[in-house]
Design an enzyme around this catalytic site. Sequence first.
Site, PDB file in Angstrom:
ATOM      1  CG  HIS A  77     -15.694  -1.138  -5.188  1.00  0.00           C
ATOM      2  ND1 HIS A  77     -16.803  -1.002  -4.385  1.00  0.00           N
ATOM      3  CD2 HIS A  77     -14.632  -0.903  -4.382  1.00  0.00           C
ATOM      4  CE1 HIS A  77     -16.435  -0.699  -3.157  1.00  0.00           C
ATOM      5  NE2 HIS A  77     -15.126  -0.639  -3.121  1.00  0.00           N
ATOM      6  CG  ASP A 136      -2.290   0.634   0.901  1.00  0.00           C
ATOM      7  OD1 ASP A 136      -2.294   1.762   0.355  1.00  0.00           O
ATOM      8  OD2 ASP A 136      -3.332   0.040   1.216  1.00  0.00           O
TER       9      ASP A 136
END
Length: 341
Positions: free
Chosen positions: A250, A204
């Site tokens: 998404h 990340d």
Amino acid sequence: MTDDVSPDHILQVGFGFWASKALLSAVELEVFSHLADGPRTGLGLQSAMGLHPRATYDFLDTLVALGLLQRDGAGESARYENTPSTARFLDKRSPQYIGGILEMANARLFRFWADLTPALKTGKPQNEIKANGASMFGELYADPARLEQFMDAMSGISLGNFTALAETFDFSSYRTLTDIGGATGQLSSIVAARHPHLQCRTCDLPVVQPIAERRLKERGLDGRVVAESLDFFTDEFPPADVITMGMILHDWNLENKKMLIAKAYRALPPGGALVAIENIIDDERRQNAFGLMMSLNMLIEFGEAFDFTGAQFSEWCQEAGFSRCEIIPLAGPASAAVAYK
């Protein structure tokens, strides 16, 4: 002939926000944590939460009627207690606490969804960006404390999905896993604990790496799971046999979805797998109401972002070069969309 057409369903949906806000306020007030040590009277809860006498019994009995609390007796001597599900999932001390996502829904989404109609008409986000021009992620990543709170919220709602993935997906032929956008390292930790032969890494942004390293150490997995910094917009993905993305695709428009899928394809060896955990919408777009409403939530949060069907995922992955895809149901409305190279 008897007319059995009723407006009940329409009214239940139309006033659904009443039940929603009752639950969200109960989470905010920590009703279920106050009851973790056993039943309490209404007056006891009133004092503990600072409720007004006018509100106390209407509020608590509403939670009883909604199936969120149990009550023994009536009147001031009645004692309220958690149901098995609220004890497990809404007590803050429970390891399966999912209230973090409801805290976020209460603090942010409930108000933003009041502007669904403008979102439907304009295609534009209706969140913080309307007030100060900053995106949700821009706001979050600028404040490490708020970022960690957000990650805790997502961890609570993802726990069941990641556990189901670790138990249902066949990891036996793979040796390495990289989780892209891995936040606290939850997915990697659950999979590594269930499959000791796997070497996992969670990737990340740099501000997230210290959070993930601390959480991995707390879980006793800092040797088995490595936390690394990665910007998935600018960096290529590190090579791995399996690449996972939990609730990542998404968040983005079609162009960025395809970009992330292409990066995963390049990082995988022949026989490798891309696993996207999402609220995959059924191909007929008739059944997964939560997945469809999550897509509306992406409209409110990001504008162009959207959730998708298994058929759409398969189309994008085959365009990137993957040979076949499958959908594996997980917990509730979520599934793992898997593409094999």
